[in-house]
Design a protein around this motif. Structure first.
Motif, PDB file in Angstrom:
ATOM      1  N   ASN A 384       0.798  -1.217   0.000  1.00  0.00           N
ATOM      2  CA  ASN A 384       0.000   0.000   0.000  1.00  0.00           C
ATOM      3  C   ASN A 384       0.835   1.272   0.000  1.00  0.00           C
ATOM      4  O   ASN A 384       0.415   2.293  -0.539  1.00  0.00           O
ATOM      5  CB  ASN A 384      -0.977  -0.022   1.177  1.00  0.00           C
ATOM      6  CG  ASN A 384      -2.253  -0.760   0.827  1.00  0.00           C
ATOM      7  OD1 ASN A 384      -3.145  -0.196   0.214  1.00  0.00           O
ATOM      8  ND2 ASN A 384      -2.326  -2.033   1.189  1.00  0.00           N
ATOM      9  N   GLU A 385       2.030   1.247   0.625  1.00  0.00           N
ATOM     10  CA  GLU A 385       2.851   2.453   0.561  1.00  0.00           C
ATOM     11  C   GLU A 385       3.446   2.649  -0.828  1.00  0.00           C
ATOM     12  O   GLU A 385       3.748   3.789  -1.226  1.00  0.00           O
ATOM     13  CB  GLU A 385       3.950   2.447   1.641  1.00  0.00           C
ATOM     14  CG  GLU A 385       5.131   1.538   1.346  1.00  0.00           C
ATOM     15  CD  GLU A 385       4.946   0.142   1.903  1.00  0.00           C
ATOM     16  OE1 GLU A 385       5.734  -0.256   2.755  1.00  0.00           O
ATOM     17  OE2 GLU A 385       4.009  -0.553   1.456  1.00  0.00           O
ATOM     18  N   TYR A 386       3.623   1.576  -1.593  1.00  0.00           N
ATOM     19  CA  TYR A 386       4.095   1.719  -2.966  1.00  0.00           C
ATOM     20  C   TYR A 386       3.049   2.428  -3.816  1.00  0.00           C
ATOM     21  O   TYR A 386       3.355   3.359  -4.562  1.00  0.00           O
ATOM     22  CB  TYR A 386       4.443   0.352  -3.551  1.00  0.00           C
ATOM     23  CG  TYR A 386       5.850  -0.078  -3.229  1.00  0.00           C
ATOM     24  CD1 TYR A 386       6.873   0.058  -4.152  1.00  0.00           C
ATOM     25  CD2 TYR A 386       6.162  -0.584  -1.972  1.00  0.00           C
ATOM     26  CE1 TYR A 386       8.173  -0.313  -3.851  1.00  0.00           C
ATOM     27  CE2 TYR A 386       7.455  -0.947  -1.653  1.00  0.00           C
ATOM     28  CZ  TYR A 386       8.464  -0.817  -2.591  1.00  0.00           C
ATOM     29  OH  TYR A 386       9.750  -1.166  -2.273  1.00  0.00           O
ATOM     30  N   ASN A 387       1.798   1.970  -3.725  1.00  0.00           N
ATOM     31  CA  ASN A 387       0.729   2.639  -4.460  1.00  0.00           C
ATOM     32  C   ASN A 387       0.642   4.116  -4.069  1.00  0.00           C
ATOM     33  O   ASN A 387       0.524   4.996  -4.919  1.00  0.00           O
ATOM     34  CB  ASN A 387      -0.614   1.966  -4.175  1.00  0.00           C
ATOM     35  CG  ASN A 387      -0.705   0.559  -4.719  1.00  0.00           C
ATOM     36  OD1 ASN A 387       0.096  -0.291  -4.373  1.00  0.00           O
ATOM     37  ND2 ASN A 387      -1.684   0.303  -5.563  1.00  0.00           N
ATOM     38  N   HIS A 388       0.723   4.389  -2.774  1.00  0.00           N
ATOM     39  CA  HIS A 388       0.482   5.734  -2.250  1.00  0.00           C
ATOM     40  C   HIS A 388       1.662   6.671  -2.485  1.00  0.00           C
ATOM     41  O   HIS A 388       1.475   7.817  -2.913  1.00  0.00           O
ATOM     42  CB  HIS A 388       0.172   5.631  -0.752  1.00  0.00           C
ATOM     43  CG  HIS A 388      -0.237   6.916  -0.116  1.00  0.00           C
ATOM     44  ND1 HIS A 388       0.667   7.768   0.503  1.00  0.00           N
ATOM     45  CD2 HIS A 388      -1.444   7.512   0.005  1.00  0.00           C
ATOM     46  CE1 HIS A 388       0.028   8.819   0.980  1.00  0.00           C
ATOM     47  NE2 HIS A 388      -1.248   8.697   0.688  1.00  0.00           N
ATOM     48  N   ASP A 389       2.891   6.202  -2.219  1.00  0.00           N
ATOM     49  CA  ASP A 389       4.051   7.096  -2.193  1.00  0.00           C
ATOM     50  C   ASP A 389       5.030   6.908  -3.339  1.00  0.00           C
ATOM     51  O   ASP A 389       5.796   7.829  -3.650  1.00  0.00           O
ATOM     52  CB  ASP A 389       4.827   6.910  -0.879  1.00  0.00           C
ATOM     53  CG  ASP A 389       4.016   7.319   0.332  1.00  0.00           C
ATOM     54  OD1 ASP A 389       3.236   8.277   0.222  1.00  0.00           O
ATOM     55  OD2 ASP A 389       4.154   6.664   1.388  1.00  0.00           O
ATOM     56  N   PHE A 390       5.050   5.749  -3.965  1.00  0.00           N
ATOM     57  CA  PHE A 390       6.078   5.467  -4.973  1.00  0.00           C
ATOM     58  C   PHE A 390       5.486   5.475  -6.379  1.00  0.00           C
ATOM     59  O   PHE A 390       5.933   6.208  -7.254  1.00  0.00           O
ATOM     60  CB  PHE A 390       6.749   4.135  -4.665  1.00  0.00           C
ATOM     61  CG  PHE A 390       8.046   3.927  -5.392  1.00  0.00           C
ATOM     62  CD1 PHE A 390       9.170   4.664  -5.058  1.00  0.00           C
ATOM     63  CD2 PHE A 390       8.154   2.987  -6.405  1.00  0.00           C
ATOM     64  CE1 PHE A 390      10.376   4.483  -5.735  1.00  0.00           C
ATOM     65  CE2 PHE A 390       9.352   2.793  -7.076  1.00  0.00           C
ATOM     66  CZ  PHE A 390      10.462   3.544  -6.741  1.00  0.00           C
ATOM     67  N   TRP A 391       4.453   4.644  -6.605  1.00  0.00           N
ATOM     68  CA  TRP A 391       3.801   4.623  -7.915  1.00  0.00           C
ATOM     69  C   TRP A 391       2.793   5.756  -8.067  1.00  0.00           C
ATOM     70  O   TRP A 391       2.449   6.142  -9.165  1.00  0.00           O
ATOM     71  CB  TRP A 391       3.111   3.280  -8.140  1.00  0.00           C
ATOM     72  CG  TRP A 391       4.040   2.120  -8.121  1.00  0.00           C
ATOM     73  CD1 TRP A 391       5.303   2.067  -8.620  1.00  0.00           C
ATOM     74  CD2 TRP A 391       3.783   0.826  -7.553  1.00  0.00           C
ATOM     75  NE1 TRP A 391       5.849   0.812  -8.416  1.00  0.00           N
ATOM     76  CE2 TRP A 391       4.939   0.030  -7.762  1.00  0.00           C
ATOM     77  CE3 TRP A 391       2.704   0.251  -6.906  1.00  0.00           C
ATOM     78  CZ2 TRP A 391       5.033  -1.284  -7.340  1.00  0.00           C
ATOM     79  CZ3 TRP A 391       2.785  -1.073  -6.482  1.00  0.00           C
ATOM     80  CH2 TRP A 391       3.939  -1.827  -6.692  1.00  0.00           C
ATOM     81  N   LYS A 392       2.291   6.230  -6.911  1.00  0.00           N
ATOM     82  CA  LYS A 392       1.293   7.307  -6.874  1.00  0.00           C
ATOM     83  C   LYS A 392       0.074   6.960  -7.723  1.00  0.00           C
ATOM     84  O   LYS A 392      -0.341   7.694  -8.631  1.00  0.00           O
ATOM     85  CB  LYS A 392       1.919   8.639  -7.303  1.00  0.00           C
ATOM     86  CG  LYS A 392       3.067   9.070  -6.381  1.00  0.00           C
ATOM     87  CD  LYS A 392       3.558  10.456  -6.675  1.00  0.00           C
ATOM     88  CE  LYS A 392       4.770  10.826  -5.825  1.00  0.00           C
ATOM     89  NZ  LYS A 392       4.546  10.701  -4.369  1.00  0.00           N
ATOM     90  N   ILE A 393      -0.501   5.806  -7.414  1.00  0.00           N
ATOM     91  CA  ILE A 393      -1.718   5.333  -8.068  1.00  0.00           C
ATOM     92  C   ILE A 393      -2.740   4.983  -6.991  1.00  0.00           C
ATOM     93  O   ILE A 393      -2.436   4.988  -5.798  1.00  0.00           O
ATOM     94  CB  ILE A 393      -1.439   4.090  -8.944  1.00  0.00           C
ATOM     95  CG1 ILE A 393      -0.834   2.964  -8.086  1.00  0.00           C
ATOM     96  CG2 ILE A 393      -0.511   4.442 -10.106  1.00  0.00           C
ATOM     97  CD1 ILE A 393      -0.603   1.658  -8.847  1.00  0.00           C
TER      98      ILE A 393
END
Length: 728
Positions: A384-393
């Motif tokens: 979930n942090e990847y979606n929120h902070d890294f991929w921004k999706i």
């Protein structure tokens, strides 16, 4: 005849009483957990197990000058005891050590806490390569205790997957040679299990499987005694290359993974409509449950980070995806109709096709799970942090319509490869889980958790996340950090408050996918046109945070957890300074002048010796765990080389240095001499020479010895002050 019936009834009652422990016996288990963690001080607790089927809860009160902990599960009892230690006694239990001081007069308490989740999930498939691969029972016991008091009840374990699968392969008629060619070295098992590779760094010593079985019994016995619900690996369709000789008419497809390994290490998967798929899966579950008893949740991933076999048209592809999902589920159901299939959700928002487009569209993922009943599939929404902070999706649970009514667990991946640098946005971890809980169409979310690729790092994040598993609202991070500091260090002076604020505005306010120092990358790996290959957060604010943190040393120097954290933060600051100086050396060398590495290497050797005082960041510890699995010298050497390979070259150029450990021993024995050797001969074939040097290091046993500094905090302060003043 009547007497025989009476005897039969007595025996039946006795056996039943053994199978179903009384609540009194159950209540002793949390006492044992806390006893191992805090010794005789655990005698302040009275535990009472209350039978009900509500979501897990615990209640704390003081009765007769003792802490009464009531709860409706073993894990809730353990969490309740730890909750009192944290919040009333300002204590902490962590991987690097415990800070426990019980006041003479027990603080008053009257509190009830209920978790909003059915499960609190823990581990990643690859944690069992990057961290636990060679753990013994003593280390596993400590981890299970850590899990219990942090309220985690659904661990994903590696277990004896290979030993059980080997039995099944033998019963199918596969030769020992076929089996040897299939299994990788133990540190690489996670990728063997996920079909990313076959046979890499094998074959295994003959004694391995018996030890794997024995350890798994110990792990499962303890987890079940605590009421945990472990997730077990199942058969996901991957088979040895030699299966075609036994079953020439069975369709087997070769898979490819981007790990840079030779083609001979590619994995093979059965076609979804193959009867052998379900047969092997059924035999595997039967063999597992014959050895370890019935399980409830089985994990199988057929396409984790891999391309799906091509189909002639979109409709056929959807049909084939549905067939794969059906085959995996049927292979589990045919042996245990009560079991639930578990799949990792990391790959769905991550995996792109050859055109850079998201492969796992909602339509394709829905096809994959379409043939599985809603209550028989659990999706681990891991990143979930990847979606929120890294991929921004959008979060995956929103992208995929609450995962189409299947059960799912909200989770994070705070770490890749077991990397050590301080990294991650604390505010994200403290706030965004609430979004899912409040989402109007989240459907069947049953849990919360975290799935780090490697652990024993960034301990503040895991303490924060374990607290999130027992609440449904955001955490006030200012207040939480104040409590954390007092729990960990015994105090929260103004300068430490400022240091944490600066950390939140620097390394703990940014999320880096793979934080590594430049000195950890291969000397020849710098991409053309890229000036700085380092990915560790670097800013003036972070360096200021290091300086501010160290300014608390006089007040907190007697607290060993403060000393360990000071070492970590200074090591990161000095590493960034070494990176910059190394870039200057590289620039000098590439312009045809003689490069002087002395100062860079001097800083790195100070870093290495500082880390010799840290309880976790140590190559010798890693090697000792690996060698302990060997019976004879050759076995010990094999395990050591396999363990060293994972944290250095891994397997090929794309993943070389991926694990990026900042460890004592690894710096002085590997990173430092690798740079020195690279610059030694200006006319050599450097790329091949370095590959040969790395392989020789992996296969050469031992770690050089070093004496830790007598006063590492003093050296840390002096060294950082020396270079920090130069920068400013």
């Amino acid at each position: 005849m009547k007497s025989q019936i009476i005897i039969f009834l007595i025996v039946t009652i006795f056996i039943s009483s053994c199978d179903e422990p009384s609540s009194e016996n159950n209540s002793n288990t949390p006492s044992e957990v806390l006893g191992r963690l805090m010794g005789q001080q655990s005698e302040i607790f009275d535990f009472e197990l209350v039978q009900d089927d509500k979501k897990e809860w615990f209640k704390l009160s003081i009765e007769k000058e003792r802490v009464k902990v009531q709860a409706n599960s073993q894990i809730a009892l353990c969490r309740g005891g730890y909750d009192y230690l944290k919040n009333e006694c300002k204590a902490l239990i962590s991987w690097s050590g415990n800070n426990i001081n019980i006041p003479e007069k027990l603080p008053a308490v009257n509190r009830k806490v209920e978790t909003p989740y059915q499960f609190r999930y823990y581990f990643n498939v690859v944690t069992h390569g990057y961290t636990t691969a060679y753990w013994d029972w003593n280390r596993w016991e400590k981890e299970i205790d850590w899990m219990a008091v942090h309220g985690l009840d659904m661990p994903l374990i590696g277990g004896a997957h290979e030993a059980i699968l080997a039995r099944v392969f033998k019963k199918l008629g596969l030769s020992q040679g076929d089996i040897d060619d299939y299994f990788s070295g133990p540190a690489h098992f996670p990728w063997n299990r996920m079909g990313n590779l076959n046979g890499w760094d094998g074959p295994l010593p003959d004694s391995y499987f018996d030890k794997q079985i024995e350890l798994t019994h110990q792990i499962l016995d303890r987890m079940y005694a605590l009421g945990m619900t472990p997730i077990i690996h199942a058969f996901a369709g991957f088979v040895p290359r030699g299966i075609k000789e036994l079953y020439p008419n069975v369709e087997v497809r070769e898979l490819g993974w981007g790990g840079g390994l030779p083609l001979e290490n590619n994995a093979f998967i059965l076609a979804p409509d193959s009867p052998l798929f379900v047969e092997i899966g059924r035999k595997y579950i039967e063999e597992w449950e014959k050895e370890f008893g019935k399980a409830s949740y089985y994990l199988a991933d057929s396409f984790n980070e891999m391309d799906v076999p091509e189909a002639d048209n979109p409709a056929q592809q959807l049909e084939e995806l549905a067939g794969f999902g059906k085959s995996v589920y049927e292979s589990i159901k045919s042996a245990n109709s009560d079991a639930t299939w578990v799949m990792q959700g990391w790959t769905f928002p991550y995996h792109k096709d050859e055109n850079g487009e998201l492969f796992w569209t909602p339509e394709r993922l829905q096809a994959l799970v379409s043939e599985v009943p809603d209550d028989k599939l659990l999706i681990l929404d891991m990143a979930n942090e990847y979606n929120h902070d890294f991929w921004k999706i959008d979060p995956s649970w929103k992208m995929y319509d609450g995962f189409f009514g299947k059960k799912w667990i909200y989770s994070f991946i705070p770490n890749m490869g077991g990397k050590v640098p301080l990294n991650g946005i604390l505010d994200t971890y403290a706030t965004i889980p609430e979004q899912a809980l409040q989402y109007h169409d989240r459907k069947n979310q049953v849990g919360f958790g975290f799935a780090p690729e490697g652990i024993e790092n960034n301990e503040i994040i895991y303490e924060l996340l374990s607290d999130m598993g027992w609440r449904e609202t955001k955490i006030d991070l200012d207040r939480w950090i104040e409590n954390y500091s007092t729990q960990r260090y015994g105090d929260y002076p103004e300068q430490l408050k400022l240091a944490f604020q600066q950390l939140r505005e620097s390394c703990y306010g940014t999320f880096t996918d793979h934080p590594m120092h430049r000195y950890q990358f291969r000397p020849y790996s710098k991409p053309e046109g890229v000036e700085d290959h380092a990915t560790v957060h670097q800013s003036d604010k972070f360096m200021l945070a290091v300086n501010t943190f160290l300014s608390c040393s006089d007040e907190l120097k007697d607290n060993e957890l403060f000393v360990y954290d000071a070492i970590e933060i200074v090591v990161q600051g000095l590493g960034l300074i070494a990176d910059q100086k190394l870039l200057n050396v590289i620039d000098v060398y590439e312009n045809g002048r003689e490069a002087d590495l002395d100062e860079v290497m001097e800083i790195l050797l100070v870093i290495d010796r500082l880390l010799a005082s840290h309880p976790n960041h140590n190559l010798q510890r890693w090697v000792d765990f690996a060698r302990s699995w060997g019976e004879i010298s050759s076995e010990k050497q094999y395990y050591e080389s396999n363990a060293k390979r994972l944290i250095t070259t891994w397997g090929g150029d794309p993943v070389n240095d991926y694990s990026g450990r900042v460890w004592s021993g690894l710096i002085r024995d590997y990173y430092v001499p690798r740079w020195i050797n690279y610059y030694k001969d200006p006319n050599g074939n450097k790329k091949q020479e370095m590959r040969d040097w790395e392989e020789n290091w992996i296969k050469t046993p031992g770690v050089s010895s070093i004496n830790p500094y007598e006063n590492p905090l003093k050296i840390a302060k002096e060294t950082f002050a020396k270079y920090y003043q130069v920068r400013h």
